[in-house]
Write a protein that holds these residues in place. Structure first.
Motif, PDB file in Angstrom:
ATOM      1  N   ALA A   1       0.815  -1.230   0.000  1.00 39.40           N
ATOM      2  CA  ALA A   1       0.000   0.000   0.000  1.00 39.40           C
ATOM      3  C   ALA A   1       0.842   1.271   0.000  1.00 39.40           C
ATOM      4  O   ALA A   1       0.368   2.340   0.384  1.00 39.40           O
ATOM      5  CB  ALA A   1      -1.007   0.007   1.155  1.00 39.40           C
TER       6      ALA A   1
ATOM      7  N   GLY B   1       2.354   3.901  -2.165  1.00 39.11           N
ATOM      8  CA  GLY B   1       2.385   4.469  -3.502  1.00 39.11           C
ATOM      9  C   GLY B   1       1.070   5.122  -3.850  1.00 39.11           C
ATOM     10  O   GLY B   1       0.091   5.025  -3.093  1.00 39.11           O
TER      11      GLY B   1
ATOM     12  N   SER C   1      -2.910   3.702  -3.473  1.00 37.80           N
ATOM     13  CA  SER C   1      -2.430   2.365  -3.717  1.00 37.80           C
ATOM     14  C   SER C   1      -3.522   1.338  -4.044  1.00 37.80           C
ATOM     15  O   SER C   1      -3.205   0.248  -4.510  1.00 37.80           O
ATOM     16  CB  SER C   1      -1.648   1.875  -2.501  1.00 37.80           C
TER      17      SER C   1
ATOM     18  N   THR D   1      -4.447   4.996   3.816  1.00 31.23           N
ATOM     19  CA  THR D   1      -3.517   5.407   4.860  1.00 31.23           C
ATOM     20  C   THR D   1      -3.182   6.888   4.697  1.00 31.23           C
ATOM     21  O   THR D   1      -2.993   7.612   5.672  1.00 31.23           O
ATOM     22  CB  THR D   1      -2.223   4.550   4.769  1.00 31.23           C
ATOM     23  N   GLY D   2      -3.147   7.318   3.417  1.00 33.54           N
ATOM     24  CA  GLY D   2      -2.880   8.728   3.123  1.00 33.54           C
ATOM     25  C   GLY D   2      -3.661   9.181   1.894  1.00 33.54           C
ATOM     26  O   GLY D   2      -3.334  10.204   1.291  1.00 33.54           O
ATOM     27  N   GLY D   3      -4.660   8.389   1.498  1.00 32.06           N
ATOM     28  CA  GLY D   3      -5.464   8.748   0.327  1.00 32.06           C
ATOM     29  C   GLY D   3      -5.737   7.585  -0.608  1.00 32.06           C
ATOM     30  O   GLY D   3      -6.369   7.767  -1.651  1.00 32.06           O
ATOM     31  N   SER D   4      -5.281   6.409  -0.248  1.00 33.62           N
ATOM     32  CA  SER D   4      -5.278   5.271  -1.179  1.00 33.62           C
ATOM     33  C   SER D   4      -6.630   4.719  -1.602  1.00 33.62           C
ATOM     34  O   SER D   4      -6.687   3.870  -2.491  1.00 33.62           O
ATOM     35  CB  SER D   4      -4.450   4.130  -0.600  1.00 33.62           C
TER      36      SER D   4
ATOM     37  N   TYR E   1       3.362  13.426   7.411  1.00 35.13           N
ATOM     38  CA  TYR E   1       2.846  12.096   7.063  1.00 35.13           C
ATOM     39  C   TYR E   1       3.958  11.151   6.653  1.00 35.13           C
ATOM     40  O   TYR E   1       4.015  10.002   7.106  1.00 35.13           O
ATOM     41  CB  TYR E   1       1.815  12.213   5.932  1.00 35.13           C
ATOM     42  N   TYR E   2       4.850  11.589   5.790  1.00 32.32           N
ATOM     43  CA  TYR E   2       5.876  10.664   5.296  1.00 32.32           C
ATOM     44  C   TYR E   2       6.870  10.265   6.384  1.00 32.32           C
ATOM     45  O   TYR E   2       7.442   9.176   6.342  1.00 32.32           O
ATOM     46  CB  TYR E   2       6.535  11.174   4.008  1.00 32.32           C
TER      47      TYR E   2
ATOM     48  N   ARG F   1      11.092   3.494   2.332  1.00 34.16           N
ATOM     49  CA  ARG F   1      10.315   3.858   3.530  1.00 34.16           C
ATOM     50  C   ARG F   1      10.888   3.224   4.781  1.00 34.16           C
ATOM     51  O   ARG F   1      10.903   3.845   5.845  1.00 34.16           O
ATOM     52  CB  ARG F   1       8.859   3.430   3.344  1.00 34.16           C
TER      53      ARG F   1
ATOM     54  N   ASP G   1      -0.355  13.763  -2.681  1.00 36.48           N
ATOM     55  CA  ASP G   1      -1.212  13.361  -1.561  1.00 36.48           C
ATOM     56  C   ASP G   1      -1.608  14.522  -0.656  1.00 36.48           C
ATOM     57  O   ASP G   1      -2.261  14.308   0.367  1.00 36.48           O
ATOM     58  CB  ASP G   1      -0.488  12.311  -0.701  1.00 36.48           C
TER      59      ASP G   1
END
Ligand code: GLN
Length: 455
Positions: free
Chosen positions: A109, A111, A135, A156-159, A291-292, A340, A407
């Protein structure tokens, strides 16, 4: 029409188009047909039907399914055959949906384009040269291409929302903790949430209703005792509703065609009686950086379990224990996952913790407060789901930072733990554009009501 007919139609469509789309990683045809036959026996009887009776569904391949491979589109898990079902899988079965297969995704997930799948990229059904987003790339593409009636993804961040936006469908990330994460392969546990991808808002309400609820097997599951009836929220009436449009969501970096579609959407909301006003979410510009750091930190900890011993593929090239870890991980993970893990391990290492992880946690609190301030006076926040329509395959693969910046409009919602939906609001040069509607924690009903009235 029988359930067998629906399942037949789904597999026929997959056979016709999925060679071009690449949404599926595995099919579960034998089981699906057996389930369909069983459900068909219920036709013509007065046995009550589940909310999703007979509907062919697809699952993102990070949702574990007993007896059906669950790979997270990673080489590392290419041989992983789970011994249990995720809670959402059990819930879909209780609602009498039929799972037809597992869907492609960015590896673990991580990407936003589907191109990080170790198996194959998925293509956008509207235009084969463009990415479907990610993702949950396969989940969005399979629904958009009519291969399944609905799919589950994870966000998780927009997936969920970003691929829904790129593929011209509806995708919803519920409030953190509303849907059980038991059996969702962990990426960043404080942000991950499962949600529906559907053709329209009504379907989204049906699927959401079927998967929510407290789960003692997930320690972060919310103990909500009175789950609302989401379908009854779809009244079409948004007269007097207070809508906030953050100026940061319509500023620099947002494609002018996307802005135009969103402004048109806002005029529709106004024509329905909503009151739209500009507001500010001043810490938006720090969301991507925070976030990252946080997501990578959590990922570096969660992915430590892939050591070549407990799960997945073990290297053939090791002569001692340390090399089992080293080579299994070198060979099993793709480049984005490695990036990551390294970033997260660095951010959590002693001496750097205060400067990075702790700082990012503080920014997270500020972003949550930005939303609290706005929600003191407004019912929902609206804006674009993504800064641009779907980009071309290959266009951003060599440039992770540009990819991360896509994102900016979805990440703040995960950091704040609140619900949001993406609903189609037109096209830019033949590619879909999504309108994002964000709500207060546990106020999925209002989010759905606004999206449905607009749709
Ligand atoms: N694109 C974001 C990332 O790469 C979001 C991923 C997600 O929501 N799973 O982390």
């Amino acid at each position: 029409l029988t359930v067998t007919d629906l399942v037949d139609a789904s597999y026929r469509r997959i056979a016709d188009v999925d060679g071009r789309i690449g949404a599926f990683l595995a099919l579960d045809e034998e089981n699906a047909r057996r389930t369909a036959q069983q459900l068909d026996k219920q036709l013509g009887t007065d046995e009550p039907r589940g909310l999703l009776f007979g509907l062919p569904a697809g699952l993102k391949d990070n949702i574990v399914t007993a007896g059906l491979a669950t790979t997270c589109a990673s080489k590392f898990l290419s041989n992983y055959d789970p011994i249990y079902d995720a809670t959402v899988v059990r819930k879909l079965r209780d609602a009498q949906a039929v799972t037809v297969g597992k869907l492609n995704m960015d590896e673990f997930a991580m990407g936003g384009s589907g191109e990080n799948s170790a198996v194959k990229p998925t293509r956008n059904p509207w235009h084969p040269d463009h990415v479907p987003g990610g993702s949950s790339s396969g989940s969005a593409a399979a629904v958009a291409a009519g291969e399944v009636y609905f799919a589950l993804g994870s966000d998780t961040g927009g997936s969920i929302r970003q691929p829904a936006s790129y593929c011209g469908i509806v995708g919803m990330k519920p409030t953190y903790g509303l849907v059980s994460r038991f059996g969702l392969v962990a990426f960043a546990s404080s942000l991950d949430q499962i949600g529906p991808l559907t053709k329209n808002v009504e379907d989204c309400a049906y699927v959401l209703q079927s998967i929510v609820g407290h789960d003692p097997q997930d320690s972060t599951s919310l103990n909500v005792t009175d789950i609302p009836d989401y379908l009854s929220a779809l009244t079409g009436d948004i007269q007097g509703l207070r809508v906030a449009l953050p100026k940061e969501y319509m500023g620099e970096g947002i494609d002018p065609r996307v802005k135009e579609r969103v402004l048109e959407a806002i005029r529709v909301l106004e024509s329905l009686g909503a009151v739209v006003e500009e507001v500010s979410l001043p810490h938006t510009e720090y969301a991507v950086a925070a976030y990252y750091l946080l997501a990578s930190s959590e990922a570096s900890s969660n992915l430590a379990r892939y050591d070549g011993v407990r799960y997945g593929v073990r290297t053939d090239n090791a002569g001692n224990l340390l090399d089992v870890y080293r080579y299994s991980r070198s060979e099993g993970f793709g480049p984005e996952v490695k990036r990551r893990i390294m970033l997260g391990t660095y951010a959590l290492s002693s001496g750097y913790y205060d400067a990075y992880y702790l700082k990012a946690q503080k920014v997270r609190t500020l972003i949550k407060r930005d939303f609290d301030n706005v929600f003191a006076n407004y019912d929902v926040v609206v804006g674009p789901t993504a800064p641009t329509p779907a980009f071309k395959l290959g266009e951003q693969v060599g440039d992770p930072l540009t990819m991360y910046l896509n994102d900016i409009l979805t990440i703040p919602v995960n950091l704040a733990g609140i619900p949001a939906i993406s609903v189609p609001c037109g096209f830019a040069d033949g590619l879909p554009v999504g309108l994002q509607v964000i709500g207060k924690a546990l106020n999925e009903s209002t989010v759905l009501r606004v999206a449905h009235a607009f749709e």
